[in-house]
Design a protein around this motif. Structure first.
Motif, PDB file in Angstrom:
ATOM      1  N   LYS A  80     -46.181 -12.672  81.265  1.00 47.15           N
ATOM      2  CA  LYS A  80     -45.856 -12.523  79.849  1.00 47.15           C
ATOM      3  C   LYS A  80     -44.714 -13.429  79.423  1.00 47.15           C
ATOM      4  O   LYS A  80     -44.693 -13.951  78.308  1.00 47.15           O
ATOM      5  CB  LYS A  80     -45.514 -11.059  79.545  1.00 47.15           C
ATOM      6  CG  LYS A  80     -46.704 -10.118  79.610  1.00 47.15           C
ATOM      7  CD  LYS A  80     -46.299  -8.705  79.225  1.00 47.15           C
ATOM      8  CE  LYS A  80     -47.508  -7.758  79.269  1.00 47.15           C
ATOM      9  NZ  LYS A  80     -47.123  -6.366  78.899  1.00 47.15           N
ATOM     10  N   SER A  81     -43.755 -13.637  80.317  1.00 53.54           N
ATOM     11  CA  SER A  81     -42.618 -14.497  79.981  1.00 53.54           C
ATOM     12  C   SER A  81     -43.057 -15.947  79.780  1.00 53.54           C
ATOM     13  O   SER A  81     -42.539 -16.652  78.907  1.00 53.54           O
ATOM     14  CB  SER A  81     -41.557 -14.414  81.080  1.00 53.54           C
ATOM     15  OG  SER A  81     -42.091 -14.814  82.339  1.00 53.54           O
ATOM     16  N   LEU A  82     -44.030 -16.382  80.593  1.00 57.31           N
ATOM     17  CA  LEU A  82     -44.557 -17.736  80.439  1.00 57.31           C
ATOM     18  C   LEU A  82     -45.310 -17.877  79.126  1.00 57.31           C
ATOM     19  O   LEU A  82     -45.167 -18.879  78.416  1.00 57.31           O
ATOM     20  CB  LEU A  82     -45.492 -18.068  81.610  1.00 57.31           C
ATOM     21  CG  LEU A  82     -44.965 -18.969  82.710  1.00 57.31           C
ATOM     22  CD1 LEU A  82     -46.006 -19.118  83.811  1.00 57.31           C
ATOM     23  CD2 LEU A  82     -44.568 -20.331  82.166  1.00 57.31           C
ATOM     24  N   VAL A  83     -46.125 -16.880  78.807  1.00 57.23           N
ATOM     25  CA  VAL A  83     -46.868 -16.912  77.545  1.00 57.23           C
ATOM     26  C   VAL A  83     -45.892 -16.967  76.375  1.00 57.23           C
ATOM     27  O   VAL A  83     -46.100 -17.707  75.402  1.00 57.23           O
ATOM     28  CB  VAL A  83     -47.794 -15.684  77.428  1.00 57.23           C
ATOM     29  CG1 VAL A  83     -48.457 -15.647  76.050  1.00 57.23           C
ATOM     30  CG2 VAL A  83     -48.857 -15.706  78.518  1.00 57.23           C
ATOM     31  N   ALA A  84     -44.808 -16.209  76.462  1.00 53.95           N
ATOM     32  CA  ALA A  84     -43.806 -16.209  75.395  1.00 53.95           C
ATOM     33  C   ALA A  84     -43.164 -17.589  75.256  1.00 53.95           C
ATOM     34  O   ALA A  84     -42.938 -18.072  74.134  1.00 53.95           O
ATOM     35  CB  ALA A  84     -42.741 -15.150  75.672  1.00 53.95           C
ATOM     36  N   ASP A  85     -42.854 -18.233  76.390  1.00 50.78           N
ATOM     37  CA  ASP A  85     -42.286 -19.585  76.347  1.00 50.78           C
ATOM     38  C   ASP A  85     -43.249 -20.562  75.665  1.00 50.78           C
ATOM     39  O   ASP A  85     -42.843 -21.394  74.843  1.00 50.78           O
ATOM     40  CB  ASP A  85     -41.992 -20.076  77.768  1.00 50.78           C
ATOM     41  CG  ASP A  85     -40.703 -19.511  78.340  1.00 50.78           C
ATOM     42  OD1 ASP A  85     -39.917 -18.929  77.564  1.00 50.78           O
ATOM     43  OD2 ASP A  85     -40.486 -19.661  79.561  1.00 50.78           O
TER      44      ASP A  85
END
Length: 266
Positions: A200-205
């Motif tokens: 999820k953190s990558l998608v947010a980035d």
């Protein structure tokens, strides 16, 4: 799939593109089989100043193909008002398709169509599906991503947001091919993300990068995303893990010939 995304292209631009395509058909004495968006608008991350990258496949009259000297098999128009129009002759397109060329596969996959496809495009799609060589596509995306990443990824400091995507999209295409070697990667970035099972953190980035690109011009810098940098480096290094097509089927050539002859004899 959706063949025309009117919401992605302003109505005035759509109308102008349709008009220019009709002019090309008249001036060149051709019939356009499909016309699609091939650039950042189809990828899902346009900038306010992005061009409209219109690409088309066309067929000429039968007698043109009977000439002793082969004619030029591309049509290129100068960019006017951010509209960039270029097309390939059907014979060139079929030749590249038989090599599992990534560009022609992307045109076939484009979510933005500027016209209704000719009926023969369904046969092109079926042929592309059946002869898909995932390893060839992965090799293309690895070369594309590495050539772009080499200019910035090991250099400290901010980087134009545009450059991020020119490396990220190929990296995600490789990830898709590793997971689904019998399918053609979608052009659209969000579709690639949805199929990639990213943290999820990558998608947010990535979402932040997309929003930044929507708000800035093509050359504007953005803050670095270390996790996205690592994703790009990792996936570009894993292209060799993608399996290729094992069978050599002569029927593909026969099917391409059949498509060609059906068009030029009709």
């Amino acid at each position: 799939m959706s063949y025309v995304r009117i919401d992605a292209i302003p109505a005035s631009v759509q109308k102008e593109i349709e008009s220019r395509l009709a002019e090309i058909e008249t001036e060149e004495n051709i019939h356009i089989l499909m016309a699609v968006e091939s650039g950042s608008r189809a990828w899902g991350f346009p900038s306010p100043d992005s061009d409209y990258d219109v690409r088309f496949i066309y067929v000429r009259t039968r007698d043109w193909y009977l000439s002793l000297r082969p004619g030029r098999d591309v049509i290129e128009q100068p960019i006017v008002d951010d509209i960039d129009l270029n097309g390939w002759d059907i014979r060139k397109a079929l030749g590249l398709l038989l090599k599992s060329n990534a560009v022609i596969n992307e045109w076939i996959e484009s979510p933005i169509r500027y016209r209704q496809d000719h009926a023969i495009v369904a046969a092109l799609r079926n042929l592309a599906d059946d002869l898909l060589d995932s390893r060839a596509l992965a090799h293309h995306y690895a070369n594309l991503g590495r050539s772009n990443a080499a200019r910035w990824i090991e250099v400290a400091g901010d980087v134009p947001v545009k450059k991020y995507f020119y490396s990220l999209r190929p990296a995600l295409a490789i990830r898709f091919l590793r997971n689904y070697p019998d399918k053609r990667p979608p052009m659209n970035l969000q579709a690639l993300i949805d199929a990639s099972d990213l943290a999820k953190s990558l998608v947010a980035d990535i979402d932040q990068l997309v929003e930044a690109k929507k708000m800035t011009n093509e050359k504007s810098n953005g803050a670095r995303k270390p996790d996205v940098d690592a994703l790009i480096n990792d996936e570009l290094a894993r292209a060799s893990e993608v399996s290729g097509r094992l069978d050599e089927d002569d029927s593909f050539n026969a099917r391409a010939e059949e498509i060609f002859l059906e068009l030029v004899n009709s």
